[in-house]
Design a protein around this motif. Structure first.
Motif, PDB file in Angstrom:
ATOM      1  N   ALA A  34       0.843  -1.194   0.000  1.00  7.41           N
ATOM      2  CA  ALA A  34       0.000   0.000   0.000  1.00  7.41           C
ATOM      3  C   ALA A  34       0.879   1.246   0.000  1.00  7.41           C
ATOM      4  N   TYR A  36       0.717   5.478   1.120  1.00  9.04           N
ATOM      5  CA  TYR A  36       0.024   6.501   1.887  1.00  9.04           C
ATOM      6  C   TYR A  36       0.674   7.867   1.606  1.00  9.04           C
ATOM      7  N   PRO A  44      -1.814   9.973   8.015  1.00  8.39           N
ATOM      8  CA  PRO A  44      -1.636   9.419   6.660  1.00  8.39           C
ATOM      9  C   PRO A  44      -2.987   9.187   5.989  1.00  8.39           C
ATOM     10  N   LEU A  46      -4.674   6.841   2.883  1.00 11.34           N
ATOM     11  CA  LEU A  46      -4.450   5.715   1.979  1.00 11.34           C
ATOM     12  C   LEU A  46      -4.656   6.156   0.540  1.00 11.34           C
ATOM     13  N   SER A  49      -3.860   0.407  -2.489  1.00 14.50           N
ATOM     14  CA  SER A  49      -3.666  -0.887  -1.844  1.00 14.50           C
ATOM     15  C   SER A  49      -3.539  -1.958  -2.909  1.00 14.50           C
ATOM     16  N   TYR A  87       4.590   7.195   1.978  1.00 15.58           N
ATOM     17  CA  TYR A  87       5.082   5.978   2.601  1.00 15.58           C
ATOM     18  C   TYR A  87       4.535   4.751   1.876  1.00 15.58           C
ATOM     19  N   GLN A  89       3.947   0.556   2.431  1.00 11.43           N
ATOM     20  CA  GLN A  89       3.695  -0.357   3.554  1.00 11.43           C
ATOM     21  C   GLN A  89       3.414  -1.751   3.000  1.00 11.43           C
ATOM     22  N   TYR A  91       2.030  -5.659   3.726  1.00 11.74           N
ATOM     23  CA  TYR A  91       1.192  -6.417   4.655  1.00 11.74           C
ATOM     24  C   TYR A  91       1.205  -7.901   4.295  1.00 11.74           C
ATOM     25  N   TYR A  95       3.351  -6.054   9.362  1.00 17.15           N
ATOM     26  CA  TYR A  95       3.162  -4.764   8.687  1.00 17.15           C
ATOM     27  C   TYR A  95       4.394  -3.904   8.913  1.00 17.15           C
ATOM     28  N   PHE A  97       6.553  -0.318   7.308  1.00 12.17           N
ATOM     29  CA  PHE A  97       6.525   0.861   6.457  1.00 12.17           C
ATOM     30  C   PHE A  97       7.942   1.199   5.986  1.00 12.17           C
ATOM     31  N   GLY A  98       8.016   1.858   4.844  1.00 11.15           N
ATOM     32  CA  GLY A  98       9.264   2.467   4.435  1.00 11.15           C
ATOM     33  C   GLY A  98       9.524   3.731   5.240  1.00 11.15           C
TER      34      GLY A  98
ATOM     35  N   LEU B  47       6.472   5.738  10.170  1.00 14.55           N
ATOM     36  CA  LEU B  47       5.378   5.063  10.837  1.00 14.55           C
ATOM     37  C   LEU B  47       5.798   3.674  11.303  1.00 14.55           C
ATOM     38  N   TRP B  49       3.908   0.096  12.889  1.00 14.63           N
ATOM     39  CA  TRP B  49       2.718  -0.628  13.314  1.00 14.63           C
ATOM     40  C   TRP B  49       2.947  -1.254  14.684  1.00 14.63           C
ATOM     41  N   GLY B 104      -6.499  -7.717   7.696  1.00 16.45           N
ATOM     42  CA  GLY B 104      -5.059  -7.587   7.736  1.00 16.45           C
ATOM     43  C   GLY B 104      -4.398  -7.050   6.494  1.00 16.45           C
ATOM     44  N   SER B 106      -4.400  -2.992   4.417  1.00 16.13           N
ATOM     45  CA  SER B 106      -4.110  -1.571   4.536  1.00 16.13           C
ATOM     46  C   SER B 106      -5.197  -0.906   5.372  1.00 16.13           C
ATOM     47  N   TRP B 107      -4.949   0.356   5.723  1.00 10.72           N
ATOM     48  CA  TRP B 107      -5.854   1.089   6.603  1.00 10.72           C
ATOM     49  C   TRP B 107      -6.421   2.305   5.901  1.00 10.72           C
ATOM     50  N   TRP B 110      -8.130   6.827   9.256  1.00  3.70           N
ATOM     51  CA  TRP B 110      -7.232   7.040  10.376  1.00  3.70           C
ATOM     52  C   TRP B 110      -7.805   8.085  11.319  1.00  3.70           C
TER      53      TRP B 110
END
Lengths: 106, 120
Positions: A34, A36, A44, A46, A49, A87, A89, A91, A95, A97-98, B47, B49, B104, B106-107, B110
């Motif tokens: 993904a 962001y 962030p 999205l 994805s 960013y 990410q 999954y 999870y 992130f860069g 970020l 998690w 499980g 992406s989000w 927020w």
């Protein structure tokens, strides 16, 4: 842990031009990736994805591609509101992130 | 309209336990496949998690922080609570909660985030 590496750290581009941001995974994440966007002082947002599926309301100038370990976010014609930090990410396995790419005005 | 809002202390002392609450609106954590995660961001950094709870009460924790974290949900109150023990100044960060429509991945929504400073 899968390490995500983004490049470049900072990208300077003029409005109206194309921006290409890269993200590399330390091992294959298939297409479980993904992107962001984060503006200063904001949460962030999205963008994409599944490597290439735009989130609801995201303009078509944002596109994602790649698979395995190499991924790209392309912004076809930069608008003023696009200058922010981006960013990636993964999954695929937990999870991670860069470290982010800051897109700044040239 | 899905919204999330974090609440909790802005300042904690080293070794104390942090308790953060995420109040949900516009969706239910009893809906199949829905998940709520906690993610943090130290000032000027990337970020990270922390934890995730699913609609069926399944829970996931960051391997590096697992011993310090507990996540719970109260569906009747539409809240998710994260506790983090033994706080240290390096835990100073903005803490976000976020919604995932399919557990499980992406989000897509927020919270605004809450800045927690760890200092004596």
């Amino acid at each position: 842990e899968i390490v995500m590496t983004q490049s470049p750290a900072t990208l300077s581009v003029s409005p109206g031009e194309r921006a290409t941001l890269s993200c590399r995974a330390s091992q294959s994440v298939d297409i479980n990736l993904a992107w962001y966007q984060q503006k200063f002082g904001q949460a962030p947002r999205l963008l994409i994805s599944g490597t290439s599926t735009r989130a609801t309301g995201i303009p078509a100038r944002f596109s994602g591609s790649g698979s395995g370990t190499e991924f790209t976010l392309t912004i076809s014609s930069l608008q003023s509101e696009d200058f922010a930090v981006y960013y990636c990410q993964q999954y695929y396995n937990w999870y991670t992130f860069g470290q982010g790419t800051k897109l700044e005005i040239k | 309209q899905i919204t999330l809002k974090e609440s909790g202390p802005t300042l904690v002392k080293p070794t104390q336990t942090l308790t953060l609450t995420c109040t949900l609106s516009g969706f239910s954590l009893s809906t199949p496949r829905v998940g709520v995660a906690w993610i943090r961001q130290p000032p000027g950094k990337a970020l990270e998690w922390l934890s995730l709870i699913y609609w069926d009460d399944d829970k996931r924790y960051s391997p590096s922080l697992k011993s310090r974290l507990t996540i719970t949900k109260d569906t009747s109150k539409n809240q998710v609570v994260l506790t983090m023990t033994n706080m240290d100044p390096v835990d100073t960060a903005t803490y976000y909660c976020a919604h995932s429509p399919d557990g499980g991945s992406s989000w897509d929504h927020w919270g605004q985030g809450t800045l927690v400073t760890v200092s004596s």
